[in-house]
Design a protein around this motif. Structure first.
Motif, short mmCIF file in Angstrom:
data_model
loop_
_atom_site.label_atom_id
_atom_site.label_comp_id
_atom_site.label_asym_id
_atom_site.label_seq_id
_atom_site.Cartn_x
_atom_site.Cartn_y
_atom_site.Cartn_z
N THR A 26 108.86 4.15 89.15
CA THR A 26 107.77 5.44 88.98
C THR A 26 107.25 5.40 90.82
N ILE A 52 112.61 0.29 80.96
CA ILE A 52 111.70 1.65 81.30
C ILE A 52 111.39 2.41 79.70
N LYS A 105 101.48 10.41 78.64
CA LYS A 105 102.84 9.58 78.60
C LYS A 105 103.36 10.16 79.53
N VAL A 139 102.72 1.27 78.74
CA VAL A 139 101.75 1.98 79.67
C VAL A 139 101.28 3.05 78.80
N ASN A 140 102.03 3.44 78.35
CA ASN A 140 101.77 4.68 77.38
C ASN A 140 100.73 3.93 76.28
N VAL A 144 110.08 -1.67 87.94
CA VAL A 144 109.56 -0.25 87.62
C VAL A 144 108.12 0.34 88.35
N ASP A 196 110.84 4.59 76.74
CA ASP A 196 109.90 4.27 76.32
C ASP A 196 109.42 4.98 74.94
N GLN A 201 107.68 -1.99 78.65
CA GLN A 201 107.19 -2.12 79.95
C GLN A 201 106.39 -0.11 80.30
N ILE A 202 107.40 0.58 79.99
CA ILE A 202 106.28 2.59 79.95
C ILE A 202 106.04 2.64 78.58
#
Length: 333
Positions: free
Chosen positions: A97, A66, A166, A78-79, A93, A68, A74-75
């Protein structure tokens, strides 16, 4: 989140002369960019150290998922794909979220994991020399908004609808890690300990002498004094504070806790401490109340009787929820 705001009194205990000898071992470690402190009660030093290793490994695993700022997380993926495509993530995760979005809806956006889009506007590492312009803040908050986070439970994906969006778990992530560390130890049969994730603390069991864990809440106006002492068994306590991490322009102090709706630092509240069963939930509450302020914050806490809070205003007033248990001064010196 400021680790100095919560202080465990008397870390280490050894009772080797008793029939059921127990030791409490403490180890500080650096995780998620912050200092964590882990204390485990066990029959021997060797066992305690082994259990601490397990907690560290679990928290490192969570950090890898997690954080960032870790490009392999993984985060971070995503961003990178904000405004481009949905990203498949682990169910763990996804659920974290989802719970974060619950807090956003509960607080009308006072808590918002998409605040991370503002990380280039406000900096609290000493490098910030000028106040952000209103135009810069306006452009930054255009990318903030939990309503633009799309979750697909069937596919287990997250999609950030806007380019430049983000998300980050700087708030609830540490509380979640503290909860998971305690959960792991309880699964292994460890009877007592403390996981302090940079101020997000979980406790369970008692000291080797059978007494409760004693935790002092630091006076934000004088870090050599406590507001009160908490006696904890299976509990969690978190403190969100603005009194150590801030910038000053033209004699005015701006804290690191940003109101996601306005883009400006939260004002009026110096610290919020929340006590309850889960550090993740407690952190969500303490961060939210920093933004909401005392009146709305107390109204929010009233809906969750398992949790209680202590709020310190920038005027030195100490305000507690009606269900708070503990010794508390009415006014700071």
């Amino acid at each position: 989140m400021k680790p100095i705001a919560i202080t465990l009194l008397c870390w280490c205990f050894v009772f080797a002369d008793q029939a059921n000898a127990q030791v409490a071992k403490h180890r500080p470690v650096t995780l998620m960019g912050s200092r964590f402190d882990i204390t485990i009660v066990a029959e021997t030093d060797l066992k305690a150290e082994s259990y601490i290793d397990s907690v560290v490994a679990e928290m490192s695993r969570i950090e890898d998922l997690i954080s960032d700022w870790k490009p392999t997380s993984q985060i971070a993926a995503v961003n990178r794909n904000a405004g481009i495509k949905a990203v498949k993530i682990d169910r763990e995760v996804f659920e974290l979220t989802k719970r974060s979005l619950y807090f956003s809806k509960l607080t009308d956006g006072a808590f918002d994991i998409s605040y991370a889009a503002m990380d280039k506007i406000w900096k609290f590492d000493g490098s910030m020399k000028v106040m952000p312009s209103s135009e810069e803040i306006k452009n930054a908050i255009a990318k903030v908004g939990y309503q633009n986070i799309e979750l697909d439970s069937a596919e287990c994906t997250i999609f950030l609808k806007l380019k430049g969006m983000k998300i980050g778990f700087g708030a609830m992530g540490k509380g979640y890690a503290a909860d998971k560390g305690r959960e792991l130890m309880e699964e292994k049969g460890v009877k007592a300990g403390i996981v302090n994730a940079a101020g997000d603390m979980t406790t369970w069991g008692t000291k080797p002498n059978g007494k409760t864990w004693s935790v002092g809440l630091t006076n934000p106006f004088n870090d050599e004094k406590f507001i009160t002492i908490l006696n904890l068994k299976r509990d969690a306590v978190t403190t969100s504070g603005s009194y150590e991490k801030y910038v000053e322009f033209d004699g005015k102090r701006y804290s690191h806790i940003i109101n996601p709706v306005t883009g400006y630092p939260a004002i009026g509240t110096i610290s919020v401490t929340v006590i309850g069963p889960s550090a993740e939930m407690a952190n969500g509450f303490s961060t939210s109340i920093m933004v909401l302020g005392a009146t709305k914050g107390l109204a929010l806490m009233h809906k969750f009787p398992e949790y209680s809070c202590v709020i310190v205003t920038d005027k030195g007033m100490v305000i507690k929820s009606g269900n708070f248990k503990g010794r508390l001064k009415k006014m700071l010196n």
